[in-house]
Design a protein around this motif. Structure first.
Motif, PDB file in Angstrom:
ATOM      1  N   HIS A  85      11.578  11.856 -18.767  1.00 31.86           N
ATOM      2  CA  HIS A  85      10.482  12.733 -19.208  1.00 31.86           C
ATOM      3  C   HIS A  85       9.774  13.431 -18.050  1.00 31.86           C
ATOM      4  O   HIS A  85       8.638  13.871 -18.195  1.00 31.86           O
ATOM      5  CB  HIS A  85       9.464  11.923 -20.020  1.00 31.86           C
ATOM      6  N   LYS A  86      10.452  13.542 -16.939  1.00 34.51           N
ATOM      7  CA  LYS A  86       9.866  14.126 -15.740  1.00 34.51           C
ATOM      8  C   LYS A  86       9.213  15.486 -16.024  1.00 34.51           C
ATOM      9  O   LYS A  86       8.127  15.797 -15.522  1.00 34.51           O
ATOM     10  CB  LYS A  86      10.989  14.294 -14.703  1.00 34.51           C
ATOM     11  N   ASP A  87       9.858  16.269 -16.853  1.00 34.07           N
ATOM     12  CA  ASP A  87       9.336  17.600 -17.133  1.00 34.07           C
ATOM     13  C   ASP A  87       8.054  17.545 -17.957  1.00 34.07           C
ATOM     14  O   ASP A  87       7.120  18.309 -17.720  1.00 34.07           O
ATOM     15  CB  ASP A  87      10.388  18.456 -17.859  1.00 34.07           C
ATOM     16  N   VAL A  88       8.005  16.608 -18.916  1.00 35.65           N
ATOM     17  CA  VAL A  88       6.793  16.436 -19.720  1.00 35.65           C
ATOM     18  C   VAL A  88       5.626  16.060 -18.808  1.00 35.65           C
ATOM     19  O   VAL A  88       4.505  16.521 -18.988  1.00 35.65           O
ATOM     20  CB  VAL A  88       6.993  15.325 -20.786  1.00 35.65           C
ATOM     21  N   PHE A  89       5.930  15.220 -17.828  1.00 35.83           N
ATOM     22  CA  PHE A  89       4.868  14.780 -16.910  1.00 35.83           C
ATOM     23  C   PHE A  89       4.618  15.814 -15.804  1.00 35.83           C
ATOM     24  O   PHE A  89       3.767  15.607 -14.950  1.00 35.83           O
ATOM     25  CB  PHE A  89       5.219  13.429 -16.261  1.00 35.83           C
ATOM     26  N   THR A  90       5.369  16.853 -15.775  1.00 36.69           N
ATOM     27  CA  THR A  90       5.283  17.929 -14.774  1.00 36.69           C
ATOM     28  C   THR A  90       5.429  17.410 -13.341  1.00 36.69           C
ATOM     29  O   THR A  90       4.845  17.935 -12.395  1.00 36.69           O
ATOM     30  CB  THR A  90       3.944  18.724 -14.872  1.00 36.69           C
ATOM     31  N   ALA A  91       6.222  16.329 -13.180  1.00 38.48           N
ATOM     32  CA  ALA A  91       6.330  15.708 -11.854  1.00 38.48           C
ATOM     33  C   ALA A  91       7.363  16.414 -10.978  1.00 38.48           C
ATOM     34  O   ALA A  91       8.421  16.835 -11.457  1.00 38.48           O
ATOM     35  CB  ALA A  91       6.721  14.251 -12.016  1.00 38.48           C
ATOM     36  N   ASN A  92       7.033  16.552  -9.693  1.00 43.63           N
ATOM     37  CA  ASN A  92       8.017  17.057  -8.733  1.00 43.63           C
ATOM     38  C   ASN A  92       9.048  15.993  -8.408  1.00 43.63           C
ATOM     39  O   ASN A  92      10.236  16.249  -8.304  1.00 43.63           O
ATOM     40  CB  ASN A  92       7.329  17.448  -7.421  1.00 43.63           C
ATOM     41  N   SER A  93       8.529  14.781  -8.190  1.00 45.14           N
ATOM     42  CA  SER A  93       9.418  13.670  -7.844  1.00 45.14           C
ATOM     43  C   SER A  93       8.714  12.356  -8.151  1.00 45.14           C
ATOM     44  O   SER A  93       7.551  12.346  -8.577  1.00 45.14           O
ATOM     45  CB  SER A  93       9.767  13.733  -6.361  1.00 45.14           C
ATOM     46  N   TYR A  94       9.412  11.266  -7.924  1.00 49.18           N
ATOM     47  CA  TYR A  94       8.781   9.952  -8.101  1.00 49.18           C
ATOM     48  C   TYR A  94       9.436   8.979  -7.144  1.00 49.18           C
ATOM     49  O   TYR A  94      10.549   9.216  -6.660  1.00 49.18           O
ATOM     50  CB  TYR A  94       8.905   9.475  -9.552  1.00 49.18           C
ATOM     51  N   GLU A  95       8.720   7.902  -6.849  1.00 53.44           N
ATOM     52  CA  GLU A  95       9.285   6.886  -5.960  1.00 53.44           C
ATOM     53  C   GLU A  95       8.738   5.527  -6.364  1.00 53.44           C
ATOM     54  O   GLU A  95       7.773   5.440  -7.138  1.00 53.44           O
ATOM     55  CB  GLU A  95       8.901   7.192  -4.507  1.00 53.44           C
ATOM     56  N   SER A  96       9.359   4.468  -5.839  1.00 55.17           N
ATOM     57  CA  SER A  96       8.863   3.134  -6.187  1.00 55.17           C
ATOM     58  C   SER A  96       9.070   2.183  -5.019  1.00 55.17           C
ATOM     59  O   SER A  96       9.856   2.452  -4.110  1.00 55.17           O
ATOM     60  CB  SER A  96       9.606   2.609  -7.404  1.00 55.17           C
ATOM     61  N   ASP A  97       8.314   1.090  -5.045  1.00 52.75           N
ATOM     62  CA  ASP A  97       8.427   0.073  -4.009  1.00 52.75           C
ATOM     63  C   ASP A  97       8.316  -1.275  -4.698  1.00 52.75           C
ATOM     64  O   ASP A  97       7.297  -1.584  -5.323  1.00 52.75           O
ATOM     65  CB  ASP A  97       7.274   0.255  -3.007  1.00 52.75           C
ATOM     66  N   GLU A  98       9.383  -2.068  -4.606  1.00 54.02           N
ATOM     67  CA  GLU A  98       9.282  -3.374  -5.280  1.00 54.02           C
ATOM     68  C   GLU A  98       9.004  -4.514  -4.320  1.00 54.02           C
ATOM     69  O   GLU A  98       8.944  -5.671  -4.730  1.00 54.02           O
ATOM     70  CB  GLU A  98      10.496  -3.652  -6.162  1.00 54.02           C
ATOM     71  N   HIS A  99       8.814  -4.202  -3.059  1.00 51.89           N
ATOM     72  CA  HIS A  99       8.520  -5.286  -2.117  1.00 51.89           C
ATOM     73  C   HIS A  99       7.021  -5.418  -1.903  1.00 51.89           C
ATOM     74  O   HIS A  99       6.532  -5.439  -0.782  1.00 51.89           O
ATOM     75  CB  HIS A  99       9.262  -5.056  -0.804  1.00 51.89           C
ATOM     76  N   VAL A 100       6.306  -5.459  -3.012  1.00 49.34           N
ATOM     77  CA  VAL A 100       4.852  -5.579  -2.948  1.00 49.34           C
ATOM     78  C   VAL A 100       4.428  -6.793  -3.766  1.00 49.34           C
ATOM     79  O   VAL A 100       5.227  -7.363  -4.516  1.00 49.34           O
ATOM     80  CB  VAL A 100       4.165  -4.314  -3.509  1.00 49.34           C
ATOM     81  N   ALA A 101       3.182  -7.181  -3.610  1.00 45.99           N
ATOM     82  CA  ALA A 101       2.651  -8.315  -4.370  1.00 45.99           C
ATOM     83  C   ALA A 101       1.163  -8.107  -4.572  1.00 45.99           C
ATOM     84  O   ALA A 101       0.525  -7.398  -3.802  1.00 45.99           O
ATOM     85  CB  ALA A 101       2.899  -9.611  -3.615  1.00 45.99           C
ATOM     86  N   LYS A 102       0.655  -8.750  -5.624  1.00 45.00           N
ATOM     87  CA  LYS A 102      -0.784  -8.674  -5.866  1.00 45.00           C
ATOM     88  C   LYS A 102      -1.444  -9.969  -5.420  1.00 45.00           C
ATOM     89  O   LYS A 102      -0.917 -11.051  -5.656  1.00 45.00           O
ATOM     90  CB  LYS A 102      -1.061  -8.509  -7.365  1.00 45.00           C
ATOM     91  N   VAL A 103      -2.569  -9.825  -4.769  1.00 40.24           N
ATOM     92  CA  VAL A 103      -3.389 -10.995  -4.466  1.00 40.24           C
ATOM     93  C   VAL A 103      -4.766 -10.709  -5.029  1.00 40.24           C
ATOM     94  O   VAL A 103      -5.307  -9.614  -4.845  1.00 40.24           O
ATOM     95  CB  VAL A 103      -3.462 -11.257  -2.948  1.00 40.24           C
ATOM     96  N   SER A 104      -5.312 -11.697  -5.748  1.00 45.11           N
ATOM     97  CA  SER A 104      -6.589 -11.473  -6.433  1.00 45.11           C
ATOM     98  C   SER A 104      -7.559 -12.605  -6.169  1.00 45.11           C
ATOM     99  O   SER A 104      -7.149 -13.752  -6.005  1.00 45.11           O
ATOM    100  CB  SER A 104      -6.368 -11.416  -7.945  1.00 45.11           C
ATOM    101  N   ILE A 105      -8.839 -12.271  -6.161  1.00 44.15           N
ATOM    102  CA  ILE A 105      -9.857 -13.311  -6.234  1.00 44.15           C
ATOM    103  C   ILE A 105     -10.514 -13.213  -7.604  1.00 44.15           C
ATOM    104  O   ILE A 105     -10.642 -12.129  -8.175  1.00 44.15           O
ATOM    105  CB  ILE A 105     -10.924 -13.210  -5.117  1.00 44.15           C
ATOM    106  N   ILE A 106     -10.889 -14.397  -8.114  1.00 44.24           N
ATOM    107  CA  ILE A 106     -11.434 -14.485  -9.466  1.00 44.24           C
ATOM    108  C   ILE A 106     -12.768 -15.204  -9.395  1.00 44.24           C
ATOM    109  O   ILE A 106     -12.891 -16.193  -8.677  1.00 44.24           O
ATOM    110  CB  ILE A 106     -10.475 -15.303 -10.369  1.00 44.24           C
ATOM    111  N   GLY A 107     -13.746 -14.746 -10.146  1.00 47.09           N
ATOM    112  CA  GLY A 107     -15.009 -15.477 -10.152  1.00 47.09           C
ATOM    113  C   GLY A 107     -16.039 -14.813 -11.034  1.00 47.09           C
ATOM    114  O   GLY A 107     -16.261 -13.604 -10.954  1.00 47.09           O
ATOM    115  N   ALA A 108     -16.669 -15.621 -11.901  1.00 51.98           N
ATOM    116  CA  ALA A 108     -17.642 -15.072 -12.842  1.00 51.98           C
ATOM    117  C   ALA A 108     -18.910 -14.594 -12.138  1.00 51.98           C
ATOM    118  O   ALA A 108     -19.630 -13.754 -12.653  1.00 51.98           O
ATOM    119  CB  ALA A 108     -17.992 -16.132 -13.882  1.00 51.98           C
ATOM    120  N   GLY A 109     -19.168 -15.119 -10.939  1.00 48.49           N
ATOM    121  CA  GLY A 109     -20.413 -14.753 -10.263  1.00 48.49           C
ATOM    122  C   GLY A 109     -20.287 -13.520  -9.393  1.00 48.49           C
ATOM    123  O   GLY A 109     -21.212 -13.123  -8.690  1.00 48.49           O
ATOM    124  N   MET A 110     -19.132 -12.868  -9.448  1.00 53.54           N
ATOM    125  CA  MET A 110     -18.840 -11.799  -8.508  1.00 53.54           C
ATOM    126  C   MET A 110     -19.662 -10.537  -8.752  1.00 53.54           C
ATOM    127  O   MET A 110     -20.137  -9.894  -7.816  1.00 53.54           O
ATOM    128  CB  MET A 110     -17.362 -11.445  -8.620  1.00 53.54           C
TER     129      MET A 110
END
Ligand code: ADP
Ligand code: ASP
Ligand code: MG
Length: 403
Positions: free
Chosen positions: A322-347
């Motif tokens: 659907h690249k044309d619907v999204f009007t995108a020139n190009s796209y890329e991806s990176d799967e060597h990533v990770a999420k790190v999160s902190i959690i806390g109700a008092g934040m």
């Protein structure tokens, strides 16, 4: 008392472990309780089945994937019933069809909708231990489905709710829920209690000690959970609505490797583009997490977001199509990533929490690729190789550990 006891893969990984579980269940049974046991596949069986399937077809039909994966849990329950029989304990194993555990039709990621309890009740009335396959269900086409990786926890909570169980115990290979994965952060502290809301964040942000849907369901039906070790009798962690513990500003750190970044580049800077993009992804049940849109320049902009790594191929195919619907020139991806999160109700009421987290990462010389915040969590996307160092640095900075 009616107790639901769930044992994860490592708790039934071999013959000794199976007998260990059988003995623990027999104790409850001999004390006069009704015992329902939920089991996962032995050890890394599910990983093995997935790897084998991919050798035959790198992109296997999801229905057939579920047909395959349910066999893992079916082995566990049969072996367990055999072990109990050898100990003179009456037991019966049941799969999702036999119970009947009704789910939505989404193969590999189905939602439990309704559980018939009659068969289980009858077996309990006959004074049998009832051993149920975790992770699996049946959909309206009479096909097997599975509930997503780690889904046996959800089976246990759903059964506890449906049977109005007096307790729901989740047995695993750690002694409870810690301030961070104790395998990554050795001085992580075991929490004696945690609220549903905090646990839901932990689970959704990668702490796989509980399946996130199991926590959602526990909250919805008021099922109090205990997470504890199957290998000792140490007190575990109670997951419930309110805790009497003082609210910590930050209660813990979680990481998630099942993530990938996707960037759609050079889309038109006009209304509707984000809608179209995320609409197509939602239609395929792909969960978007962190979203970042660049400032428009020369009439175009870039949209970056994260998806589960397991959904990356499908995401890229949708964008390509659907690249044309999204009007995108190009796209890329990176799967060597990770999420790190902190959690806390008092934040939310404590300024400076984000700065402190970023300072910890800076101190460890770790680059942040994307950031996302809510009232109860802050998540950063980083290189996957930096995850364990990041966890320890943040955990130390907030002084969450035992010593
Ligand atoms: P099971 O097979 O019993 O379901 P899982 O492997 O799914 O076990 O979940 C238990 C694992 O969760 C632990 O071995 C631990 O490495 C990991 N984990 C991640 N975050 C946490 C946390 N905050 N507290 C405890 N365990 C955690
Ligand atoms: N056996 C399934 C998995 O490995 C379900 C579970 O362990 O909860 O994901
Ligand atoms: Mg699990």
């Amino acid at each position: 008392m009616l107790v639901v006891k769930k044992f994860g893969g490592s708790s039934v990984a071999n013959k000794e472990r199976i007998f260990n579980v059988a003995k623990r269940c027999a104790e409850d049974y001999r004390n006069g309780n009704d015992v329902v046991v939920v089991l996962s596949a032995m050890g890394k069986t599910t990983d093995g089945l997935i790897a084998q399937a991919k050798e035959i077809n790198p992109n296997p039909p999801k229905r057939e994937m579920d047909m395959l994966l349910v066999t893992g849990e079916q082995m566990s329950v049969a072996y367990m019933a055999m072990a109990m029989a050898s100990m003179g304990i009456p037991a019966v194993s049941l799969n999702a069809f036999q119970v009947a555990m009704h789910t939505s039709s989404a193969y590999t990621n189905a939602r439990l909708k309704r559980i018939d309890t009659e068969r289980i009740r009858n077996e309990l009335d006959a004074r049998k231990i009832v051993i149920v396959t975790g992770f699996q269900g049946v959909n309206r086409y009479d096909d097997f489905t599975t509930l997503g990786r780690g889904g046996s926890d959800t089976t246990a909570v759903a059964l506890a709710a449906a049977l109005h169980a007096d307790s729901c115990e989740i047995y695993t290979d750690v002694e409870g829920v810690y301030t961070a994965d104790p395998r990554i952060v050795p001085n992580a502290r075991k929490m004696s209690e945690v609220t549903y809301d905090e646990m839901l964040e932990f689970a959704s942000l990668g702490a796989k000690v509980l399946h996130n849907r199991s926590v959602e369901m526990a909250k919805k039906y008021g099922v109090q959970l205990v997470v504890r070790s199957s290998l000792n009798y140490a007190e575990g962690t109670v997951v419930k609505e309110e805790t009497k513990m003082e609210k910590m500003i930050v209660s813990g750190v979680a990481s998630d490797l099942n993530t990938a970044r996707v960037s759609v580049i050079g889309v038109k800077d006009e209304p509707g583009i984000a809608f179209k993009l995320f609409h197509y992804l939602a239609a395929k049940n792909i969960n978007i997490d962190i979203i970042l849109q660049s400032v428009g320049r020369d009439g175009t902009k870039d949209i970056s977001f994260t998806v589960p790594r397991t959904d990356l191929q499908e995401t890229l195919e949708i964008i390509k199509e659907h690249k044309d619907v999204f009007t995108a020139n190009s796209y890329e991806s990176d799967e060597h990533v990770a999420k790190v999160s902190i959690i806390g109700a008092g934040m939310s009421s404590n300024p400076g929490v984000a700065a402190k987290m970023f300072e910890a990462l800076y101190g460890a010389d770790i680059n942040i690729k994307m950031i996302s915040t809510s009232e109860i969590r802050i998540t950063v996307l980083i290189d996957e190789n930096d995850v364990n160092r990041a966890m320890r640095a943040i955990h130390d900075k907030f002084d969450l550990g035992d010593d």
